[in-house]
Design a protein around this motif. Sequence first.
Motif, PDB file in Angstrom:
ATOM      1  N   TYR A 191      -3.768 -16.203 -10.274  1.00 53.28           N
ATOM      2  CA  TYR A 191      -3.670 -17.345  -9.353  1.00 53.28           C
ATOM      3  C   TYR A 191      -3.845 -16.777  -7.953  1.00 53.28           C
ATOM      4  O   TYR A 191      -3.185 -15.795  -7.583  1.00 53.28           O
ATOM      5  N   ILE A 192      -4.719 -17.391  -7.157  1.00 49.45           N
ATOM      6  CA  ILE A 192      -4.955 -16.948  -5.783  1.00 49.45           C
ATOM      7  C   ILE A 192      -4.854 -18.165  -4.867  1.00 49.45           C
ATOM      8  O   ILE A 192      -5.596 -19.141  -5.033  1.00 49.45           O
ATOM      9  N   GLY A 193      -3.948 -18.121  -3.914  1.00 47.19           N
ATOM     10  CA  GLY A 193      -3.772 -19.241  -2.993  1.00 47.19           C
ATOM     11  C   GLY A 193      -2.356 -19.294  -2.470  1.00 47.19           C
ATOM     12  O   GLY A 193      -1.530 -18.409  -2.737  1.00 47.19           O
ATOM     13  N   ASP A 194      -2.044 -20.338  -1.684  1.00 46.01           N
ATOM     14  CA  ASP A 194      -0.671 -20.532  -1.235  1.00 46.01           C
ATOM     15  C   ASP A 194       0.226 -20.730  -2.449  1.00 46.01           C
ATOM     16  O   ASP A 194      -0.133 -21.419  -3.394  1.00 46.01           O
ATOM     17  N   VAL A 195       1.413 -20.131  -2.391  1.00 49.05           N
ATOM     18  CA  VAL A 195       2.314 -20.141  -3.543  1.00 49.05           C
ATOM     19  C   VAL A 195       3.458 -21.107  -3.252  1.00 49.05           C
ATOM     20  O   VAL A 195       4.328 -20.836  -2.416  1.00 49.05           O
ATOM     21  N   VAL A 222       4.502 -16.851  -0.181  1.00 50.45           N
ATOM     22  CA  VAL A 222       5.504 -17.886  -0.456  1.00 50.45           C
ATOM     23  C   VAL A 222       6.151 -18.206   0.885  1.00 50.45           C
ATOM     24  O   VAL A 222       7.046 -17.492   1.340  1.00 50.45           O
ATOM     25  N   LEU A 223       5.702 -19.273   1.538  1.00 51.96           N
ATOM     26  CA  LEU A 223       6.114 -19.556   2.910  1.00 51.96           C
ATOM     27  C   LEU A 223       7.309 -20.502   2.992  1.00 51.96           C
ATOM     28  O   LEU A 223       8.078 -20.453   3.953  1.00 51.96           O
ATOM     29  N   ASN A 224       7.469 -21.373   2.006  1.00 54.77           N
ATOM     30  CA  ASN A 224       8.536 -22.356   2.061  1.00 54.77           C
ATOM     31  C   ASN A 224       9.866 -21.723   1.651  1.00 54.77           C
ATOM     32  O   ASN A 224       9.966 -21.128   0.577  1.00 54.77           O
ATOM     33  N   TRP A 230      14.013 -20.458  -4.780  1.00 57.71           N
ATOM     34  CA  TRP A 230      13.828 -20.723  -6.213  1.00 57.71           C
ATOM     35  C   TRP A 230      13.284 -19.478  -6.917  1.00 57.71           C
ATOM     36  O   TRP A 230      13.732 -19.118  -8.007  1.00 57.71           O
ATOM     37  N   LEU A 231      12.308 -18.812  -6.269  1.00 58.60           N
ATOM     38  CA  LEU A 231      11.705 -17.630  -6.871  1.00 58.60           C
ATOM     39  C   LEU A 231      12.720 -16.494  -7.004  1.00 58.60           C
ATOM     40  O   LEU A 231      12.753 -15.791  -8.032  1.00 58.60           O
ATOM     41  N   GLU A 232      13.584 -16.308  -6.002  1.00 59.99           N
ATOM     42  CA  GLU A 232      14.602 -15.268  -6.083  1.00 59.99           C
ATOM     43  C   GLU A 232      15.571 -15.553  -7.222  1.00 59.99           C
ATOM     44  O   GLU A 232      16.001 -14.640  -7.938  1.00 59.99           O
ATOM     45  N   ASN A 233      15.908 -16.823  -7.414  1.00 58.81           N
ATOM     46  CA  ASN A 233      16.787 -17.183  -8.537  1.00 58.81           C
ATOM     47  C   ASN A 233      16.094 -16.924  -9.867  1.00 58.81           C
ATOM     48  O   ASN A 233      16.720 -16.444 -10.816  1.00 58.81           O
ATOM     49  N   ILE A 246       4.666 -10.383 -14.891  1.00 59.57           N
ATOM     50  CA  ILE A 246       4.227 -11.230 -13.777  1.00 59.57           C
ATOM     51  C   ILE A 246       4.366 -10.462 -12.474  1.00 59.57           C
ATOM     52  O   ILE A 246       5.456 -10.000 -12.123  1.00 59.57           O
ATOM     53  N   ARG A 247       3.256 -10.302 -11.767  1.00 62.86           N
ATOM     54  CA  ARG A 247       3.227  -9.503 -10.541  1.00 62.86           C
ATOM     55  C   ARG A 247       2.889 -10.389  -9.336  1.00 62.86           C
ATOM     56  O   ARG A 247       1.918 -11.154  -9.389  1.00 62.86           O
ATOM     57  N   PHE A 248       3.648 -10.240  -8.270  1.00 62.55           N
ATOM     58  CA  PHE A 248       3.409 -10.961  -7.023  1.00 62.55           C
ATOM     59  C   PHE A 248       2.856  -9.971  -5.991  1.00 62.55           C
ATOM     60  O   PHE A 248       3.504  -8.974  -5.673  1.00 62.55           O
ATOM     61  N   HIS A 249       1.685 -10.268  -5.489  1.00 60.30           N
ATOM     62  CA  HIS A 249       1.006  -9.350  -4.581  1.00 60.30           C
ATOM     63  C   HIS A 249       1.111  -9.758  -3.116  1.00 60.30           C
ATOM     64  O   HIS A 249       0.697  -8.992  -2.242  1.00 60.30           O
ATOM     65  N   GLY A 250       1.653 -10.947  -2.836  1.00 63.73           N
ATOM     66  CA  GLY A 250       1.685 -11.411  -1.460  1.00 63.73           C
ATOM     67  C   GLY A 250       0.291 -11.776  -0.966  1.00 63.73           C
ATOM     68  O   GLY A 250      -0.646 -11.932  -1.739  1.00 63.73           O
ATOM     69  N   ARG A 251       0.160 -11.897   0.345  1.00 70.16           N
ATOM     70  CA  ARG A 251      -1.128 -12.267   0.929  1.00 70.16           C
ATOM     71  C   ARG A 251      -2.057 -11.051   0.970  1.00 70.16           C
ATOM     72  O   ARG A 251      -1.666  -9.968   1.416  1.00 70.16           O
ATOM     73  N   LEU A 252      -3.278 -11.236   0.506  1.00 64.83           N
ATOM     74  CA  LEU A 252      -4.312 -10.205   0.582  1.00 64.83           C
ATOM     75  C   LEU A 252      -5.561 -10.829   1.191  1.00 64.83           C
ATOM     76  O   LEU A 252      -5.775 -12.039   1.084  1.00 64.83           O
ATOM     77  N   ASP A 253      -6.393 -10.005   1.821  1.00 65.08           N
ATOM     78  CA  ASP A 253      -7.661 -10.548   2.298  1.00 65.08           C
ATOM     79  C   ASP A 253      -8.531 -10.889   1.086  1.00 65.08           C
ATOM     80  O   ASP A 253      -8.270 -10.421  -0.031  1.00 65.08           O
TER      81      ASP A 253
END
Length: 370
Positions: A191-195, A222-224, A230-233, A246-253
Amino acid sequence: MSSLFPDRIDVSIITGGHDVADARLHRLAAALRRAGLAVEVIGLGAPEAGPVDCAVRTLGRRSAKKRLKADLALPFTARGKVLLTVDPDMVPGATLARWFKGRKVVADVHEDYLKLLKDRAWARASWKKMAATTLVRICTFWTKRANITVVADDHVPPMKGRRRLVVKNLPDFSFLPEPGEPDREVPRAIYIGDVRRSRGLQAMLAAVEGTYTWELDVVGPVLNPDDQAWLENWRATSSEQVRNRIRFHGRLDPQKAWALADGAWAGLVLLDDTPAFREAVPSKLYEYLAVGLAVVATPLPRMAELVKESGAGEVVADPAAASATLRRWSEQYDELLEARRGARKWAAEHLTGTSPYDTLAEQVRGLAGH
């Protein structure tokens, strides 16, 4: 500040709300550079994540105070003959710069902001909703009066403008890898986009968790704060076996983000049925097809139509149905390959010809006096 263009800047892409790694911003900048224009980009984030071959200046981290200051100052401190705004609240200031400094203004409207407000929890309070709605209407009034008004789809307002140009969120192939083969040993989705949960965060995690074998790469911020909580929980309550898949990469170019498509089996686009999303076709769906991924999508009308027309995957009603589709593709691998062939075929037939970004760049080139 980069000294890439010491003598002149033709176009300044200015934003107080977007990171310089934003994909649409990269596509705009790349098209302007292909047109031979000298481009500076001013926005949030880290300069190294900005578009290549552009002068990049950043404002650091996001904050409401910083955004208000940028709205007022950037249109007057930017060096370009043409100001390209990607925030609605930047347009009034850019209009003032047009009046007092002779700048040309290109306003890029990539979402229906009135409908988007209905998807934001903070805008549900009556006074906030009224203030935000009023601001959007004021900005839209001036957006229509820009030298060029760019909208991301036919249905996106304003419906009229001095010169209205539809520039859909179609792929820029210079950022995408060539379609490859899936990694047979590891079934993996991306998945690529705002989370956000409204963009499928909760649904994606539930879908992958229910497969027991699939892995998932999530690229985007994850800006909100509510989504982050919710994600931390979820991290605190999920099993280690699930978290490891499941891996979260944050924002990438864009180029780094889409490098993760290499070997992936499928792309997920499990958007909620919100007013802002109902009529939209997200850019990631086009990009999944362009790189030959099978697709799992929720039944929003235009997304569902595209997935069914292309034969590139499955339209699912909920996370359980998404899990069932992924498990079936693991067991019936030929069905996965057939969906991927459908994606490639549709992309070859529909994602060709002159890019709308290049059409825009030629019009901006005229505004810049070239």
